[in-house]
Design an enzyme around this catalytic site. Sequence first.
Site, short mmCIF file in Angstrom:
data_model
loop_
_atom_site.label_atom_id
_atom_site.label_comp_id
_atom_site.label_asym_id
_atom_site.label_seq_id
_atom_site.Cartn_x
_atom_site.Cartn_y
_atom_site.Cartn_z
N CYS A 102 0.20 5.49 -0.16
CA CYS A 102 -0.67 6.66 -0.27
C CYS A 102 -0.27 7.51 -1.45
O CYS A 102 0.91 7.80 -1.65
CB CYS A 102 -0.55 7.52 0.99
N PRO A 115 0.84 -1.20 0.00
CA PRO A 115 0.00 0.00 0.00
C PRO A 115 0.87 1.25 0.00
O PRO A 115 1.82 1.35 0.77
CB PRO A 115 -0.78 -0.12 1.31
N ARG A 122 -0.94 -5.91 8.39
CA ARG A 122 0.41 -5.33 8.39
C ARG A 122 0.74 -4.83 9.78
O ARG A 122 -0.06 -4.12 10.40
CB ARG A 122 0.51 -4.17 7.38
N GLY A 172 8.01 -1.50 -2.91
CA GLY A 172 7.34 -0.20 -2.93
C GLY A 172 8.00 0.78 -3.88
O GLY A 172 7.71 0.85 -5.06
N ARG A 173 8.95 1.54 -3.32
CA ARG A 173 9.54 2.63 -4.11
C ARG A 173 10.23 2.13 -5.38
O ARG A 173 10.25 2.82 -6.39
CB ARG A 173 10.51 3.43 -3.24
N GLN A 205 -6.00 -1.83 1.63
CA GLN A 205 -5.58 -1.70 3.02
C GLN A 205 -6.61 -0.85 3.76
O GLN A 205 -6.78 0.33 3.45
CB GLN A 205 -4.20 -1.05 3.11
N TYR A 217 -0.18 4.14 13.33
CA TYR A 217 -1.58 4.54 13.16
C TYR A 217 -2.43 3.83 14.21
O TYR A 217 -1.92 3.09 15.05
CB TYR A 217 -2.02 4.29 11.71
#
Length: 376
Positions: A27, A25, A239, A342-343, A101, A192
Site C-alpha cells: 500500500c 503488494p 495470499r 518488499g521493504r 491484489q 482482512y
Amino acid sequence: ASDPKLFQPLTLRNVTFKNRILVPPMCMYSAKDGHVTDWHLVHLGGLASRGVGGICVEATAVVPEGRISPEDAGIWADSHIAPFRKVVDFSHAQGTKIGIQLAHAGRKASCHAPWVQDRAPKGTSYVAQKEENGWPDNVRGPSELAYHPKYPTPKGLSIKEIDDVVQAFIDGAHRSEAAGFDFIEIHAAHGYLIHEFLSPISNGRSDEYGGSFENRIRLLLRIATAARAAWPNKPLFVRISATEWVEGPEKEGNEWKQWGLEQSALLAQKLYEIGVDLLDVSTGGNSSHQKIPAGPGFQVPFAAEIRKRVPGLAVGAVGLITEAQQAENYLKEGKADVIFLGRELLRNPDWPLEAAKKLGVKLKAANQYERAWYKL
Ligand code: FNR
C-alpha cells in the site's frame, strides 16, 4: 556452477516472468478516490525498469468500504481502469509482468495511513473518522467482533451482502483484464475480510460461513472459483497468512482454535484443485495478541511446508528476505518457486541488478540503469 535459479524464468498459465524476483503488494496510501496517481506510475514504473520479474500492485479494494485507508487504491468503478492502464503499459514496455491484489479490508477498514498513526499519541488514531474521509459506521466483517477495542466494531455481512462481495471480486477481475494486468492475487491474508472468515478467532458466524473448517473457507473458495472463471487464461495467485502467531495450539481436541499451518495446507490443496496457480505465503495480522518471531526468512518454513504438501502448486516466499544468496538458497532448496521482496526493494530498487552481479550473471533491465552496473 549452474545458473542461479533466481534468474531463471517462470511460466504460469502462459505468462512468463523473466526471473523469480517479485514485488509483493505494498500500500502506498496515495490514491485519490481509489484512482492510482502519478505516484504509482513513478514508484511502480521505477521498479519495473530495474529488473524485477513481476510486480503485484498494492491491495486494491473491490468496494469502497473495503479500503484499509481512505487513500487506498480501488477497482470498484470503471474510472479506475485508465490510470492502472498507464502503469501496466509502462511496466510491459520494460518487459516486466504486473498483477493486482484484489482486496477487501473487512473489519480493519477505515484506518489511517501508518504515518498518520505515527504522528498521533500512541494508539489513539487508528480509525479514520467521517470528517477524515473514513467510514467507521460502515465497516464490515464476518460478525460483530472488532480487531481491537480501538478499531471499529464491524457489522456482520448478510448472505446477500456476501453474494455482493463475491460479485465485486468478479467485477474487479473483469476490470483488471481491461487494465491489461498479467495476474490477479486475491488477498486472503493479514486479518482482512477473507482471512477474518478463515479464522475461528475472527469468525463468529453460526451459518454456513462460520464454525467448521469447511464453512470458514467457503467464502474464499467461492471467490477463488469465481475469479478463476472470470479470469481463465492468466495466473491467479492467493495470499494467505499461514499462521496467526497467537499463543496456544492450532487445534485442541476436535476444535480449531486459531488459523494455522494445518488448515493452510488443507486449504492450499483445495485452492490448487480450483485452479489457483500460486500461493503467496505470508503470516499474521488477524490478532492484536500476535507475537511474531520476526527474523531473516521467518515465514519461509510455512511456504516450504505447503509446497511439499501440495505438489504442483507454485509457492511464493516473503518476509525479511534481503540477500541475493539467501533468496537463491530458498529456491535451490525447493522451499519456494518465487521470492517476494518488499521493504528491501523500497530501500534498494536496484536489488535485482546488484543480486545478478553477486550471483555472477547479467540481468537485462532498462539500458538507462543497466549500464551503471555492468559498464564501469
Ligand atoms: C505491505 N504489505 C502488504 N501486504 C499485502 O498483502 N498487501 C498490501 O497492500 C501490503 N501493503 C504493504 C505496505 C507496506 C509499506 C509494507 C512495508 C508492507 C506486506 C508486504 O507485502 C510484505 O509481505 C511484507 O513487507 C514482508 O516482506 P518484506 O518487506 O520483509 O520483504
